[in-house]
Scaffold this active site. Structure first.
Site, PDB file in Angstrom:
ATOM      1  N   GLU A 178     -36.941  29.446  25.270  1.00  0.00           N
ATOM      2  CA  GLU A 178     -36.623  29.900  26.584  1.00  0.00           C
ATOM      3  C   GLU A 178     -37.958  30.178  27.086  1.00  0.00           C
ATOM      4  OE1 GLU A 178     -36.161  34.952  28.068  1.00  0.00           O
ATOM      5  OE2 GLU A 178     -36.590  34.685  26.336  1.00  0.00           O
ATOM      6  N   LYS A 230     -29.683  36.026  31.924  1.00  0.00           N
ATOM      7  CA  LYS A 230     -29.415  36.403  30.823  1.00  0.00           C
ATOM      8  C   LYS A 230     -28.977  38.105  31.605  1.00  0.00           C
ATOM      9  CE  LYS A 230     -33.527  38.177  27.761  1.00  0.00           C
ATOM     10  NZ  LYS A 230     -34.283  38.288  28.326  1.00  0.00           N
ATOM     11  N   CYS A 232     -32.345  34.638  24.303  1.00  0.00           N
ATOM     12  CA  CYS A 232     -32.990  35.798  23.229  1.00  0.00           C
ATOM     13  C   CYS A 232     -32.233  36.989  23.336  1.00  0.00           C
ATOM     14  CB  CYS A 232     -34.366  35.644  24.309  1.00  0.00           C
ATOM     15  SG  CYS A 232     -35.793  36.726  23.470  1.00  0.00           S
TER      16      CYS A 232
END
Length: 251
Positions: free
Chosen positions: A39, A105, A139
């Site tokens: 990331e 995300k 993540c």
């Protein structure tokens, strides 16, 4: 299908040197089909990404596409991208044919303030590359199993991350859990090094559908690889069809 996990230690405010460092780590490649980066691999982690925000025709995506072409492989990782007045933490999957798939995300890390500066992605994204069906996640998404539930539509899930030492047990445990519960390969690539929020110990890994570790890194910047056995995966799912018994609300 050969996957390489490429773990670097990005320095904030110096994306050019970060890409140069990745050129060194990757070198001429190792014959992998996909090279997975962490990331914010080029910029480092910014809660307010204004100093480093990119566009899809900017230099970081251009580097990814150039690398994909030279390696004849996909190159993927996340970067802050502005589009239509919004800023996204975007997982870009650059392919050697010059196209880019992406996922924005969905679960923003409110604990750090990420949700104040980024817009949330709404789409669940599964892509195909060289016969491998891949779900793209990032993540913090790792903590939310319902969003990542396998609908019998993917074979591997990829998580680029900035996951600190103080929560690394959760990373190791949840990555294994996602592989087991979804009968898939789980590929997690965490960064190395330090920033103002702490130390990042690596622990990038490729986990099999049985929960076994194919490869795992230590805390140093590095590249390591493993082969995914898709025939074995198909046999396992046919013999032990867990996904068929999922509750309807999970699918």
């Amino acid at each position: 299908m050969k996957i390489s996990i490429v773990q670097n230690a990005p320095v904030k405010e110096d994306w050019k040197s970060n890409l140069t460092d990745l050129d060194r780590i990757i070198g001429t490649g190792c014959g992998a089909d996909i090279y997975v980066l962490p990331e914010m691999f080029a910029t480092g982690q910014y809660i307010d990404p204004t100093p480093v925000v990119q566009t899809m025709d900017g230099p970081i995506v251009a580097w990814m596409l150039d690398k994909a072409s030279k390696l004849d492989a996909a190159v993927c990782g996340t970067l802050p991208v502005t589009q239509d007045g919004h800023v996204y933490n975007r997982f870009c999957f650059a392919k050697p044919d010059g196209t880019v798939d992406y996922y924005d995300k969905h679960h923003l890390f409110t604990y750090s303030g990420e949700s104040m500066h980024y817009s949330r992605g709404e789409e669940r994204v599964v892509i195909q590359f060289r016969g491998l069906r891949i779900m793209l996640l990032i993540c913090y998404d790792l903590r939310f199993p319902t969003f990542s539930r396998n609908r019998d539509d993917y074979d591997a899930v990829i998580y680029p991350a900035n996951w600190p030492q103080k929560r690394i047990l959760a990373w190791d445990t949840l990555l294994r859990a996602r592989a087991i519960e979804n009968q898939c390969y789980a590929i997690g690539v965490n960064r190395a090094g330090n920033d103002e929020w702490g130390f990042y110990p690596g622990h990038s890994a490729i986990i099999t559908p049985y929960g076994e570790t194919l490869v795992q890194t230590d805390e140093q910047p590095q590249m390591t690889s493993a082969e995914l056995d898709l025939e074995q995966l198909a046999r396992f799912r046919a013999k032990f069809p867990v996904l068929q018994d999922a509750d309807p609300h999970e699918l």
